[in-house]
Design a protein around this motif. Sequence first.
Motif, PDB file in Angstrom:
ATOM      1  N   ASP A   1       0.813  -1.226   0.000  1.00 47.36           N
ATOM      2  CA  ASP A   1       0.000   0.000   0.000  1.00 47.36           C
ATOM      3  C   ASP A   1       0.841   1.269   0.000  1.00 47.36           C
ATOM      4  O   ASP A   1       0.304   2.350   0.097  1.00 47.36           O
ATOM      5  N   SER A   2       2.187   1.186  -0.085  1.00 46.59           N
ATOM      6  CA  SER A   2       2.982   2.401  -0.159  1.00 46.59           C
ATOM      7  C   SER A   2       4.145   2.199  -1.111  1.00 46.59           C
ATOM      8  O   SER A   2       4.728   1.128  -1.151  1.00 46.59           O
TER       9      SER A   2
ATOM     10  N   GLU B   1       1.953  -1.647  -7.651  1.00 44.27           N
ATOM     11  CA  GLU B   1       1.100  -1.779  -6.472  1.00 44.27           C
ATOM     12  C   GLU B   1      -0.043  -2.761  -6.731  1.00 44.27           C
ATOM     13  O   GLU B   1      -0.327  -3.640  -5.919  1.00 44.27           O
ATOM     14  N   LYS B   2      -0.701  -2.626  -7.882  1.00 45.57           N
ATOM     15  CA  LYS B   2      -1.806  -3.525  -8.222  1.00 45.57           C
ATOM     16  C   LYS B   2      -1.309  -4.965  -8.378  1.00 45.57           C
ATOM     17  O   LYS B   2      -1.911  -5.902  -7.839  1.00 45.57           O
TER      18      LYS B   2
ATOM     19  N   PHE C   1       0.223 -11.013  -3.435  1.00 46.71           N
ATOM     20  CA  PHE C   1       0.081 -11.306  -2.008  1.00 46.71           C
ATOM     21  C   PHE C   1      -1.266 -11.968  -1.715  1.00 46.71           C
ATOM     22  O   PHE C   1      -1.336 -12.893  -0.897  1.00 46.71           O
ATOM     23  N   MET C   2      -2.330 -11.505  -2.365  1.00 47.72           N
ATOM     24  CA  MET C   2      -3.648 -12.095  -2.132  1.00 47.72           C
ATOM     25  C   MET C   2      -3.699 -13.533  -2.645  1.00 47.72           C
ATOM     26  O   MET C   2      -4.258 -14.422  -1.985  1.00 47.72           O
TER      27      MET C   2
ATOM     28  N   MET D   1      12.382  -3.043  -6.510  1.00 46.27           N
ATOM     29  CA  MET D   1      10.997  -3.066  -6.050  1.00 46.27           C
ATOM     30  C   MET D   1      10.936  -3.762  -4.698  1.00 46.27           C
ATOM     31  O   MET D   1      11.577  -4.785  -4.494  1.00 46.27           O
ATOM     32  N   CYS D   2      10.156  -3.197  -3.794  1.00 46.87           N
ATOM     33  CA  CYS D   2      10.021  -3.779  -2.459  1.00 46.87           C
ATOM     34  C   CYS D   2       8.555  -3.774  -2.054  1.00 46.87           C
ATOM     35  O   CYS D   2       7.833  -2.810  -2.331  1.00 46.87           O
ATOM     36  N   ALA D   3       8.114  -4.856  -1.434  1.00 48.08           N
ATOM     37  CA  ALA D   3       6.741  -4.936  -0.936  1.00 48.08           C
ATOM     38  C   ALA D   3       6.738  -5.715   0.370  1.00 48.08           C
ATOM     39  O   ALA D   3       7.590  -6.583   0.588  1.00 48.08           O
ATOM     40  N   ASN D   4       5.783  -5.400   1.258  1.00 48.87           N
ATOM     41  CA  ASN D   4       5.749  -6.132   2.527  1.00 48.87           C
ATOM     42  C   ASN D   4       4.363  -6.141   3.147  1.00 48.87           C
ATOM     43  O   ASN D   4       3.532  -5.282   2.886  1.00 48.87           O
TER      44      ASN D   4
END
Length: 228
Positions: free
Chosen positions: A27-28, A123-124, A130-131, A166-169
């Motif tokens: 989300d960021s 982001e999408k 993740f989902m 790219m980073c996501a958490n």
Amino acid sequence: ELAGLVATCLAAVIVSNASRATTSSVDSLEQVRKPAAKVRRPVDLDWGACSDIGPRDYMEDAYQVDKGPDHFFAAVYDGHGGCGSSTYLRSNFYKFVSAMLGKNRKLLSDETTTDDEMNTIFEKSMSEVFMAADSALIDYIATLGDPECWSGSTATVCVVNSSLLMCANVGDSRAVLCRSGKPVDISADHRPTTSSSCGRCEIKRINQAGGWISQSRVCGILAVTRAF
């Protein structure tokens, strides 16, 4: 530049030429773009990892490092309630990421793609990753007995190619970019705390969903506000 993922486990990659960074707490986002990199090159990075079991009876955390033809993947999975979830993610999460990268390969490598468009795409796409992983994990742990069927895990992941980071958490395992000797957080901790803007937003989101915070824990149980 040094991009590191730090939790009970640690993975680090040395990035010599990646100058565009995209981060997402699913989300960021944050980005830096390299001006000209039209040819996608293999990414050869030095990396190291270590883990510490801490005070628990057995290890609940896991880390993962993998390589694609033109990218490098590193992740930390901080397990809780057992190691079933973190072990599953270590073996399977990259498959979801790899499929997403293949689907969006042309857009992610196109230098005409604007930062706003890249934000939206990443982001999408990572939210969908993740989902999908969460749904598959739920099906898997449902086949396990107690206590692993109740396990969960955070996830902090980085994908690096020749011009993009790219980073996501989800959760509170933190990713840090070290630039010119100075640390820069590239992930936001998902914890029910009033000491950060992300924490305050998470508390508001939980309250609006009908939950509550007790002793800095979600419904008095979880110390993180998002997790697998």
